[in-house]
Design a protein around this motif. Structure first.
Motif, PDB file in Angstrom:
ATOM      1  N   UNK A 122       5.352  20.384   9.736  1.00 19.82           N
ATOM      2  CA  UNK A 122       6.317  20.380   8.633  1.00 19.82           C
ATOM      3  C   UNK A 122       7.297  21.550   8.789  1.00 19.82           C
ATOM      4  N   UNK A 127       8.496   1.214   6.841  1.00 14.93           N
ATOM      5  CA  UNK A 127       7.872   1.378   5.520  1.00 14.93           C
ATOM      6  C   UNK A 127       8.788   2.136   4.556  1.00 14.93           C
ATOM      7  N   UNK A 157       0.866  -1.207   0.000  1.00 18.66           N
ATOM      8  CA  UNK A 157       0.000   0.000   0.000  1.00 18.66           C
ATOM      9  C   UNK A 157       0.890   1.241   0.000  1.00 18.66           C
ATOM     10  N   UNK A 158       1.891   1.215   0.869  1.00 14.88           N
ATOM     11  CA  UNK A 158       2.799   2.358   1.044  1.00 14.88           C
ATOM     12  C   UNK A 158       3.560   2.644  -0.255  1.00 14.88           C
ATOM     13  N   UNK A 159       4.158   1.613  -0.788  1.00 16.40           N
ATOM     14  CA  UNK A 159       4.986   1.807  -1.990  1.00 16.40           C
ATOM     15  C   UNK A 159       4.152   2.236  -3.194  1.00 16.40           C
ATOM     16  N   UNK A 160       2.956   1.668  -3.315  1.00 18.08           N
ATOM     17  CA  UNK A 160       2.091   2.039  -4.444  1.00 18.08           C
ATOM     18  C   UNK A 160       1.652   3.505  -4.332  1.00 18.08           C
ATOM     19  N   UNK A 161       1.328   3.909  -3.104  1.00 20.21           N
ATOM     20  CA  UNK A 161       0.848   5.282  -2.900  1.00 20.21           C
ATOM     21  C   UNK A 161       1.939   6.312  -3.166  1.00 20.21           C
ATOM     22  N   UNK A 162       3.170   5.945  -2.823  1.00 20.07           N
ATOM     23  CA  UNK A 162       4.258   6.916  -2.980  1.00 20.07           C
ATOM     24  C   UNK A 162       5.155   6.597  -4.175  1.00 20.07           C
ATOM     25  N   UNK A 182       6.229  14.099  -7.103  1.00 21.76           N
ATOM     26  CA  UNK A 182       5.116  15.006  -7.430  1.00 21.76           C
ATOM     27  C   UNK A 182       4.388  15.500  -6.175  1.00 21.76           C
ATOM     28  N   UNK A 183       4.889  15.093  -5.023  1.00 23.26           N
ATOM     29  CA  UNK A 183       4.239  15.452  -3.755  1.00 23.26           C
ATOM     30  C   UNK A 183       4.234  16.972  -3.529  1.00 23.26           C
ATOM     31  N   UNK A 184       3.104  17.473  -3.059  1.00 24.04           N
ATOM     32  CA  UNK A 184       3.020  18.916  -2.762  1.00 24.04           C
ATOM     33  C   UNK A 184       3.786  19.199  -1.476  1.00 24.04           C
ATOM     34  N   UNK A 185       4.722  20.105  -1.547  1.00 24.31           N
ATOM     35  CA  UNK A 185       5.516  20.437  -0.357  1.00 24.31           C
ATOM     36  C   UNK A 185       4.932  21.697   0.290  1.00 24.31           C
ATOM     37  N   UNK A 186       4.581  21.612   1.569  1.00 26.69           N
ATOM     38  CA  UNK A 186       4.027  22.814   2.214  1.00 26.69           C
ATOM     39  C   UNK A 186       5.017  23.973   2.179  1.00 26.69           C
ATOM     40  N   UNK A 225      -4.578   3.294   5.770  1.00 30.50           N
ATOM     41  CA  UNK A 225      -3.355   2.856   6.457  1.00 30.50           C
ATOM     42  C   UNK A 225      -2.905   3.920   7.457  1.00 30.50           C
ATOM     43  N   UNK A 268       7.139  14.942   5.065  1.00 32.57           N
ATOM     44  CA  UNK A 268       5.685  14.968   4.851  1.00 32.57           C
ATOM     45  C   UNK A 268       5.047  13.663   5.356  1.00 32.57           C
ATOM     46  N   UNK A 288      -4.814   8.735  -2.215  1.00 34.26           N
ATOM     47  CA  UNK A 288      -4.980   7.291  -2.312  1.00 34.26           C
ATOM     48  C   UNK A 288      -5.792   6.782  -1.110  1.00 34.26           C
ATOM     49  N   UNK A 321      -4.104   4.289   1.213  1.00 32.14           N
ATOM     50  CA  UNK A 321      -3.064   4.951   2.024  1.00 32.14           C
ATOM     51  C   UNK A 321      -3.697   5.688   3.205  1.00 32.14           C
ATOM     52  N   UNK A 342       0.900  21.425   8.431  1.00 33.02           N
ATOM     53  CA  UNK A 342       1.831  22.470   7.953  1.00 33.02           C
ATOM     54  C   UNK A 342       2.707  22.993   9.079  1.00 33.02           C
ATOM     55  N   UNK A 372      -3.163  16.847   0.283  1.00 29.39           N
ATOM     56  CA  UNK A 372      -1.911  16.780  -0.461  1.00 29.39           C
ATOM     57  C   UNK A 372      -2.158  15.723  -1.528  1.00 29.39           C
ATOM     58  N   UNK A 373      -1.670  15.967  -2.715  1.00 30.00           N
ATOM     59  CA  UNK A 373      -1.951  14.997  -3.774  1.00 30.00           C
ATOM     60  C   UNK A 373      -1.404  13.608  -3.445  1.00 30.00           C
ATOM     61  N   UNK A 374      -0.417  13.580  -2.528  1.00 28.73           N
ATOM     62  CA  UNK A 374       0.139  12.286  -2.154  1.00 28.73           C
ATOM     63  C   UNK A 374      -0.833  11.475  -1.316  1.00 28.73           C
ATOM     64  N   UNK A 418       6.770   9.909  -5.744  1.00 31.40           N
ATOM     65  CA  UNK A 418       7.006  10.788  -4.588  1.00 31.40           C
ATOM     66  C   UNK A 418       7.397  12.209  -4.979  1.00 31.40           C
TER      67      UNK A 418
END
Lengths: 206, 159
Positions: B35, B120, A8-13, A18-22, B101, B18, B95, B98, B32, B90-92, A16
């Motif tokens: 972070x 993980x 689940x973890x690897x598929x979701x990320x 493209x992740x939005x950074x605050x 989880x 994150x 899922x 996720x 935020x 967050x687009x991450x 990585x």
């Protein structure tokens, strides 16, 4: 459950990057608000604590048949409350629209000026007020708890001498009490405020 | 914090920060805050980094410490978190599996959360042990126990 947690973890990320950074912003605004809020609450608690004391002195004076001294003491404590309230109103003059660092520095400057004024009050004014109680007791000696210590022959000058000695002791005790209470109530808060100011300054210079 | 330091030393590892912060927060605002505080502490502690470990390990360590400290502080204030699985945007985290989880991870103790996140992220047991401050054997046992716990929490929710 069929999927493992690792899957689940690897598929979701999987993507990585493209992740939005605050965004890094506003951190010190929040930190500043929190510390200023704490300091203000401590000041209010410290000052409002005088009101029940004034009540206790008044009631105690009446119960001990020392009405005049009791009421005079209450009046002095209420004056102290008024004096403190006026001192704390200096914080209202701060420009809330100024930037964080300027606001915090001005706030610290007012805190220091309030501390200086309170210190002067503790060391000079409070002992003078104690002396004034002795003088008052001299004039109302028949009704005063001090009457047993004041003989008919005692002159006003002698009373001022005794009262002055007591006032001197009160001044020394007040100075120590002021240092201890200031350290206990505001020491940590002031050091946190200094830390935030130093951090913001260092962030601006790096 | 200089922009250079943030761009060169923190941003490449932003994903780690994150992911960890997400496990300790329930709202976007808290997320935020955590972070930002983590980034700030990484910057402030940069001189203490002695290159005995990897820079990423250092980031894990500092971020976990920040999350543990902040979450303890908010507990002391009787801060009640609203359970809302979609609250951190967050687009991450779009899922669904996720998010389930993460919800399960949040039900673990704070230290168990840290251990499973490090696992993980494929950190070896030895490295997790060094970060948490225990033995590698202990980490292996705890990971098995945590995975069992997560499996029970997720049972029937994920296909």
């Amino acid at each position: 459950m069929e999927k493992s947690i690792e899957k689940i973890w690897n598929e979701a990320f999987i993507n990585e990057q493209s992740m939005l950074v605050p965004k890094i912003n506003d951190l010190y605004n929040q930190k500043s608000k929190s510390i200023i809020h704490k300091i203000q609450r401590t000041y209010e608690f410290d000052n409002k604590g005088l009101l029940p004391i004034a009540g206790i002195v008044a009631i105690g004076g009446i119960l001990l048949s020392e009405t005049i001294i009791g009421l005079y003491g209450t009046l002095l404590i209420l004056s102290l409350y008024y004096f403190n309230t006026k001192l704390l109103s200096r914080f209202d003059t701060l420009d809330v629209k100024s930037d964080n660092l300027t606001y915090l520095k001005n706030y610290r400057a007012i805190m220091n000026s309030v501390a200086k004024a309170t210190k002067r009050m503790f060391i000079f004014i409070l002992p003078l007020l104690v002396l004034s109680i002795f003088v008052l007791a001299f004039f109302v000696k028949e009704n005063s708890f001090l009457s047993k210590y004041i003989s008919e022959d005692t002159t006003l000058l002698e009373i001022i001498g005794i009262g002055g000695s007591v006032a001197l002791i009160v001044s020394i005790i007040s100075m120590v009490a002021f240092k201890i209470s200031t350290q206990l109530l505001y020491g940590t808060l002031l050091s946190k405020l200094n830390d935030i100011i130093n951090e913001i300054e260092s962030l601006q210079t790096t | 914090m200089s922009t250079d330091f943030y761009t060169s030393s923190i941003l490449p590892h932003a994903g780690i920060i994150i992911k960890i912060c997400r496990a300790y927060t329930d709202s976007q605002e808290d997320f935020e805050d955590y972070y930002q505080e983590a980034c700030l502490q990484i910057w402030k502690s940069r001189t203490a980094f002695q290159e005995k470990s990897k820079w990423s390990t250092w980031i894990y360590r500092v971020t976990l410490n920040v999350c543990l400290t902040l979450s303890k502080k908010s507990q002391r204030k009787n801060y009640t978190t609203m359970h809302n699985e979609a609250s951190v945007t967050n687009n991450a985290f779009e899922n669904e599996d996720l998010n389930l989880l993460y919800d399960a991870i949040k039900k673990l103790s704070e230290v168990d959360r840290a251990i499973i996140l490090l696992h993980l992220e494929e950190n070896p047991h030895k490295e997790i042990a060094a970060i948490i401050g225990t033995s590698a054997n202990n980490i292996a046992v705890r990971i098995n126990r945590i995975k069992k716990q997560l499996k029970e929490l997720l049972d029937g929710k994920i296909n």
